[in-house]
Design an enzyme around this catalytic site. Structure first.
Site, PDB file in Angstrom:
ATOM      1  N   GLN A 141       0.831  -1.192   0.000  1.00  0.00           N
ATOM      2  CA  GLN A 141       0.000   0.000   0.000  1.00  0.00           C
ATOM      3  C   GLN A 141       0.879   1.261   0.000  1.00  0.00           C
ATOM      4  O   GLN A 141       0.605   2.220  -0.700  1.00  0.00           O
ATOM      5  CB  GLN A 141      -0.921  -0.020   1.235  1.00  0.00           C
ATOM      6  CG  GLN A 141      -1.997   1.066   1.243  1.00  0.00           C
ATOM      7  CD  GLN A 141      -3.027   0.897   0.133  1.00  0.00           C
ATOM      8  OE1 GLN A 141      -3.295  -0.208  -0.313  1.00  0.00           O
ATOM      9  NE2 GLN A 141      -3.570   2.002  -0.332  1.00  0.00           N
ATOM     10  N   TRP A 169      -6.424   9.332  -4.306  1.00  0.00           N
ATOM     11  CA  TRP A 169      -6.475   8.111  -5.125  1.00  0.00           C
ATOM     12  C   TRP A 169      -6.068   6.867  -4.358  1.00  0.00           C
ATOM     13  O   TRP A 169      -6.629   5.799  -4.555  1.00  0.00           O
ATOM     14  CB  TRP A 169      -5.547   8.267  -6.339  1.00  0.00           C
ATOM     15  CG  TRP A 169      -6.061   9.225  -7.345  1.00  0.00           C
ATOM     16  CD1 TRP A 169      -5.880  10.578  -7.353  1.00  0.00           C
ATOM     17  CD2 TRP A 169      -6.873   8.915  -8.481  1.00  0.00           C
ATOM     18  NE1 TRP A 169      -6.528  11.130  -8.424  1.00  0.00           N
ATOM     19  CE2 TRP A 169      -7.140  10.131  -9.147  1.00  0.00           C
ATOM     20  CE3 TRP A 169      -7.394   7.735  -9.014  1.00  0.00           C
ATOM     21  CZ2 TRP A 169      -7.906  10.203 -10.306  1.00  0.00           C
ATOM     22  CZ3 TRP A 169      -8.150   7.801 -10.172  1.00  0.00           C
ATOM     23  CH2 TRP A 169      -8.405   9.022 -10.798  1.00  0.00           C
ATOM     24  N   VAL A 170      -5.042   7.058  -3.580  1.00  0.00           N
ATOM     25  CA  VAL A 170      -4.489   5.886  -2.890  1.00  0.00           C
ATOM     26  C   VAL A 170      -4.529   6.115  -1.383  1.00  0.00           C
ATOM     27  O   VAL A 170      -4.078   7.148  -0.892  1.00  0.00           O
ATOM     28  CB  VAL A 170      -3.023   5.613  -3.330  1.00  0.00           C
ATOM     29  CG1 VAL A 170      -2.494   4.345  -2.690  1.00  0.00           C
ATOM     30  CG2 VAL A 170      -2.927   5.527  -4.850  1.00  0.00           C
ATOM     31  N   ALA A 171      -5.085   5.139  -0.689  1.00  0.00           N
ATOM     32  CA  ALA A 171      -5.208   5.267   0.764  1.00  0.00           C
ATOM     33  C   ALA A 171      -3.850   5.144   1.444  1.00  0.00           C
ATOM     34  O   ALA A 171      -2.969   4.411   0.989  1.00  0.00           O
ATOM     35  CB  ALA A 171      -6.148   4.199   1.294  1.00  0.00           C
ATOM     36  N   SER A 176      -6.584   1.331   4.180  1.00  0.00           N
ATOM     37  CA  SER A 176      -7.114   0.749   2.952  1.00  0.00           C
ATOM     38  C   SER A 176      -7.837  -0.575   3.217  1.00  0.00           C
ATOM     39  O   SER A 176      -7.323  -1.438   3.932  1.00  0.00           O
ATOM     40  CB  SER A 176      -5.978   0.490   1.955  1.00  0.00           C
ATOM     41  OG  SER A 176      -6.466  -0.294   0.882  1.00  0.00           O
ATOM     42  N   HIS A 178      -8.072  -2.793   1.221  1.00  0.00           N
ATOM     43  CA  HIS A 178      -7.288  -3.858   0.579  1.00  0.00           C
ATOM     44  C   HIS A 178      -6.427  -4.586   1.602  1.00  0.00           C
ATOM     45  O   HIS A 178      -6.119  -5.755   1.442  1.00  0.00           O
ATOM     46  CB  HIS A 178      -6.414  -3.287  -0.532  1.00  0.00           C
ATOM     47  CG  HIS A 178      -7.212  -2.899  -1.742  1.00  0.00           C
ATOM     48  ND1 HIS A 178      -7.616  -3.818  -2.683  1.00  0.00           N
ATOM     49  CD2 HIS A 178      -7.704  -1.705  -2.148  1.00  0.00           C
ATOM     50  CE1 HIS A 178      -8.308  -3.201  -3.634  1.00  0.00           C
ATOM     51  NE2 HIS A 178      -8.377  -1.913  -3.333  1.00  0.00           N
ATOM     52  N   ASP A 185     -10.516  -4.647  -6.208  1.00  0.00           N
ATOM     53  CA  ASP A 185     -10.678  -3.846  -7.415  1.00  0.00           C
ATOM     54  C   ASP A 185     -10.981  -4.816  -8.539  1.00  0.00           C
ATOM     55  O   ASP A 185     -10.182  -5.720  -8.816  1.00  0.00           O
ATOM     56  CB  ASP A 185      -9.388  -3.066  -7.722  1.00  0.00           C
ATOM     57  CG  ASP A 185      -9.131  -1.973  -6.691  1.00  0.00           C
ATOM     58  OD1 ASP A 185     -10.075  -1.613  -5.971  1.00  0.00           O
ATOM     59  OD2 ASP A 185      -7.981  -1.499  -6.623  1.00  0.00           O
ATOM     60  N   GLU A 228     -14.908   5.336  -7.448  1.00  0.00           N
ATOM     61  CA  GLU A 228     -14.166   4.145  -7.895  1.00  0.00           C
ATOM     62  C   GLU A 228     -15.155   3.049  -8.253  1.00  0.00           C
ATOM     63  O   GLU A 228     -15.501   2.226  -7.406  1.00  0.00           O
ATOM     64  CB  GLU A 228     -13.219   3.645  -6.787  1.00  0.00           C
ATOM     65  CG  GLU A 228     -12.026   4.546  -6.541  1.00  0.00           C
ATOM     66  CD  GLU A 228     -10.937   3.866  -5.701  1.00  0.00           C
ATOM     67  OE1 GLU A 228     -11.160   2.739  -5.241  1.00  0.00           O
ATOM     68  OE2 GLU A 228      -9.871   4.479  -5.534  1.00  0.00           O
ATOM     69  N   HIS A 231     -14.024  -0.602  -7.219  1.00  0.00           N
ATOM     70  CA  HIS A 231     -13.710  -1.085  -5.871  1.00  0.00           C
ATOM     71  C   HIS A 231     -14.969  -1.617  -5.176  1.00  0.00           C
ATOM     72  O   HIS A 231     -15.894  -0.877  -4.877  1.00  0.00           O
ATOM     73  CB  HIS A 231     -13.072   0.021  -5.032  1.00  0.00           C
ATOM     74  CG  HIS A 231     -12.647  -0.425  -3.661  1.00  0.00           C
ATOM     75  ND1 HIS A 231     -11.324  -0.627  -3.309  1.00  0.00           N
ATOM     76  CD2 HIS A 231     -13.365  -0.758  -2.551  1.00  0.00           C
ATOM     77  CE1 HIS A 231     -11.256  -1.042  -2.038  1.00  0.00           C
ATOM     78  NE2 HIS A 231     -12.502  -1.128  -1.567  1.00  0.00           N
TER      79      HIS A 231
HETATM   80 ZN    ZN Z   1      -9.566  -0.534  -4.332  1.00  0.00          ZN
END
Ligand code: ZN
Length: 259
Positions: A141, A169-171, A176, A178, A185, A228, A231
């Site tokens: 991540q 955009w990115v945690a 996250s 993820h 995703d 998103e 996601h």
């Molecule tokens: Zn995602």
């Protein structure tokens, strides 16, 4: 006289007949009761042979009822509804058991059967999704975030600005889904389907398998994440249906909207 005798006879006969009938009825009744008791007693005998089975079954029945209740309580409160976003980082000691997919990605083993079923059904309807990104380690991540920051810096942003933009955009590691293994995703396979087809199918059907579109366009203020359409987050079928029906996001459903 004859008349008188006949009357006398009848007078003696009737009580005797009546007595016999009552006796017969009593015997019948006793027989019935005895039979009933005997057959009733036969049950424990039959049961005795089956005791381990019927007892177990009884206890299992009791256990599985309370188990089922516990499970559904757990379903409502625990792992599948854990909220992780930029204001609610995941617990540091979070443990996840993973199942590896055929393309090398992994997901929480508990969501794997639902994910597989969803993909099977999509494919049977001519839509071909693929898991572009499943479980991520904190390290992965962080690498993704750093990559995004570098992209923005390359565009001429200052480091602070690049970081701010990248975070949309990115945690940040620890925030996250993820890293829970519960967020995936999902994209098109790029051969049989196009992205839009897959997103559209997921949008209409994901909830049937317990997956919600986690970051919709109209909820970006609440989720803190841009739109998103790829996601998806597993929350269980019951909750997913409710979230879909109400048109809310997970934060709203859990009453965890940051004021
Ligand atoms: Zn995602």
């Amino acid at each position: 006289m004859g008349y008188g005798r006949g009357r006398q006879l009848r007078g003696r006969l009737f009580p005797r007949l009546l007595g016999r009938m009552i006796l017969l009825m009593l015997m019948f009744c006793c027989g019935f009761v005895l039979y009933y008791i005997a057959s009733d007693q036969a049950l424990p005998f039959e049961g005795r042979a089956e005791v381990p089975y019927s007892k177990d079954r009884g206890e299992d029945g009791g256990r599985s009822n309370s188990d089922r209740e516990k499970e559904s309580e757990e379903e409502k409160g625990a792992w599948q509804l854990i909220l992780v976003n930029k204001w609610n980082p995941m617990p540091e000691d979070y443990q996840v058991e993973l199942t590896k997919l055929s393309n090398g990605q992994s997901v929480d083993s508990r969501i794997y059967p639902s994910l597989q079923k969803m993909f099977d059904d999509a494919r049977s309807q001519g839509v071909y999704p693929t898991v572009a990104s499943g479980y991520r380690t904190a390290r992965k991540q962080k690498a993704l975030l750093d990559e995004k920051i570098a992209e923005h810096e390359a565009e001429g942003c200052t480091e602070a600005e690049a970081r701010r933009k990248a975070k949309k955009w990115v945690a940040v590691p620890g925030t996250s889904e993820h890293q829970l293994g519960l967020g995936v995703d999902i994209n098109a396979d790029g051969v049989h389907s196009k992205g839009e087809e897959v997103y559209d199918w997921l949008d209409r059907n994901g909830y049937r398998y317990g997956f919600i579109r986690r970051y919709p366009q109209e909820k970006t203020e609440i989720t803190g994440i841009i739109n998103e359409p790829w996601h998806y987050r597993y929350v269980g079928v019951e909750v997913a249906k409710e979230i879909y029906r109400q048109g809310v996001c997970l934060e709203e459903y859990l009453g965890e909207v940051r004021q």
